[in-house]
Design an enzyme around this catalytic site. Structure first.
Site, PDB file in Angstrom:
ATOM      1  N   ARG A  46     -13.055  -1.346   1.434  1.00 44.46           N
ATOM      2  CA  ARG A  46     -11.669  -1.008   1.068  1.00 44.46           C
ATOM      3  C   ARG A  46     -11.367  -1.537  -0.336  1.00 44.46           C
ATOM      4  NH1 ARG A  46     -10.911  -2.492   6.637  1.00 44.46           N
ATOM      5  NH2 ARG A  46     -10.157  -4.580   6.078  1.00 44.46           N
ATOM      6  N   LYS A 136       8.017  -0.112  -0.837  1.00 49.02           N
ATOM      7  CA  LYS A 136       8.175   1.165  -0.140  1.00 49.02           C
ATOM      8  C   LYS A 136       8.410   0.941   1.345  1.00 49.02           C
ATOM      9  CE  LYS A 136       5.076   4.048   1.858  1.00 49.02           C
ATOM     10  NZ  LYS A 136       3.891   4.887   1.994  1.00 49.02           N
ATOM     11  N   LYS A 219      12.217   8.788  -2.305  1.00 46.42           N
ATOM     12  CA  LYS A 219      10.920   9.455  -2.101  1.00 46.42           C
ATOM     13  C   LYS A 219      11.049  10.408  -0.917  1.00 46.42           C
ATOM     14  CE  LYS A 219       6.047   8.456  -1.171  1.00 46.42           C
ATOM     15  NZ  LYS A 219       4.919   7.630  -1.572  1.00 46.42           N
TER      16      LYS A 219
HETATM   17  P1  13P Z   1       1.287  11.330   1.027  1.00 49.37           P
HETATM   18  O1  13P Z   1       1.484  11.809  -0.389  1.00 49.37           O
HETATM   19  O2  13P Z   1      -0.125  11.437   1.504  1.00 49.37           O
HETATM   20  O3  13P Z   1       2.311  11.933   1.954  1.00 49.37           O
HETATM   21  O4  13P Z   1       1.542   9.774   0.996  1.00 49.37           O
HETATM   22  C1  13P Z   1       2.627   9.290   0.348  1.00 49.37           C
HETATM   23  C2  13P Z   1       3.111   8.089   1.057  1.00 49.37           C
HETATM   24  O5  13P Z   1       3.291   7.063   0.459  1.00 49.37           O
HETATM   25  C3  13P Z   1       3.378   8.211   2.481  1.00 49.37           C
HETATM   26  O6  13P Z   1       4.165   7.166   2.902  1.00 49.37           O
END
Ligand code: 13P
Length: 340
Positions: A46, A136, A219
């Site tokens: 990883r 996030k 987002k």
């Molecule tokens: P994806 O672009 O693969 O949807 O992932 C973005 C992300 O941070 C999901 O939480």
């Protein structure tokens, strides 16, 4: 709360022609991705994979920030430089996923709630010390089985607002991510209706929690039909419906919107972003915060082979550049086939 610092970080994340690399897969999610290329998910594999991503030549031209997972924030490059320090030196803001994943909501089949608020204030203080400047939290809403319920929409929006206020208190810019999944056979129209409901609830809760809008990033998902829907919208319809929803619900004080890719193919996610950026007079910057759409080609190219690292890094550079162009409306589908 240092509102100026928060606004400056948010502005750095949405700089022109740049977007965010979501490399915050939990160990179990990364194991699933590694399974597809037959690579064992050990801590060292990883680390090596994330090093491949972060050290790729030229990506800093198109990537403003990188979302890390807890384990990755604590790992180092082969030369012993902690990843957040390395990224910051290359002018890519280090970020951190702080939610603890989803659990089913009792009595609401198909609905989930995102966990991770307990102890979050203390975790954020540590993440700040380790170098994270944005975070996030992903709420997941599912249209399948007639959902999401009003209760799930409200409970997830409330958790997003609680998370966002703790981030801002800690000097960390919250990325507020309500994701409506593309799983199922729902129509494009029902995705638009649910996106409307979800964004309305999210901003109601963000206002109630007194979130400093200039110091956050949204987002969202794009408005698309379920993967199994027999009728699929055109790319222009996706762009128009997504902008419609955002205009209805996202205040112009929010500086930037960084989309998730959510299972779209890499080229679809780039094309949709480009079409949205062709719209005139938008109050916010629209960019990418893609996980799969940036990494799919990289993983395939790498396949765990040390001799393939350079080719995989080139694949990341290509996708980052195409999305950087899409973030300013300058992408063309023909570029997919041009050598980089
Ligand atoms: P994806 O672009 O693969 O949807 O992932 C973005 C992300 O941070 C999901 O939480």
């Amino acid at each position: 709360m240092n509102t100026q610092e928060l606004a400056a970080i948010a502005q750095a994340l949405i700089s022109r022609s740049k977007g965010i690399l979501a490399a915050d897969e939990s160990n179990s999610t990364l194991k699933k991705r590694f399974d597809t290329i037959k690579v064992e998910s050990t801590e060292e594999n990883r680390r090596a994979y994330r090093e491949l991503l972060f050290t790729a030549t030229g990506v800093d031209e198109y990537v403003s920030g990188v979302i890390l997972y807890d384990e990755t924030l604590r790992q180092k490059t082969r030369e012993g430089i902690p990843f957040p320090v390395y990224l910051a030196k290359r002018n890519m803001v280090p970020g951190i996923k702080v939610d603890m994943g989803t659990k089913s909501l009792p009595e609401f089949p198909g609905d989930t709630i995102t966990e991770g608020l307990d102890g979050l204030r203390e975790r954020l203080a540590e993440y700040y010390r380790l170098g994270a400047r944005f975070a996030k939290w992903r709420a997941v809403l599912n249209i399948a089985e007639g959902g999401p319920s009003a209760y799930a929409v409200d409970a997830n929006a409330a958790a997003l607002a609680r998370y966002a206020s703790l981030c801002q208190e800690a000097g960390i810019v919250p990325i507020v991510e309500p994701e409506i999944l593309m799983d199922g056979d729902h129509t494009f129209q029902s995705c638009e209706q649910v996106t409307d409901r979800v964004l309305e609830s999210v901003f109601t809760h963000l206002f109630a929690a007194r979130i400093h809008l200039e110091g956050m990033i949204l987002k969202p998902n794009m408005v698309i039909a379920g993967k199994k829907s027999p009728v699929q919208p055109s790319p222009d319809e996706v762009a128009a419906a997504t902008i419609r929803c955002l205009r209805r619900h996202v205040p112009s004080a929010v500086p930037g919107i960084a989309f998730l890719s959510g299972g779209q193919s890499p080229s679809e996610a780039t094309l949709h972003l480009n079409l949205m950026n062709a719209t005139k007079n938008l109050p916010w910057t629209l960019t990418f915060s893609y996980g799969r759409a940036l990494q799919e080609d990289v993983l395939m190219s790498w396949s765990g082979k040390p001799e393939r690292v350079e080719a995989a890094q080139k694949a990341l550079f290509k996708r980052a550049k195409l999305n950087g162009l899409a973030a300013t409306g300058l992408y063309k589908s023909s570029m997919e086939n041009t050598p980089f």
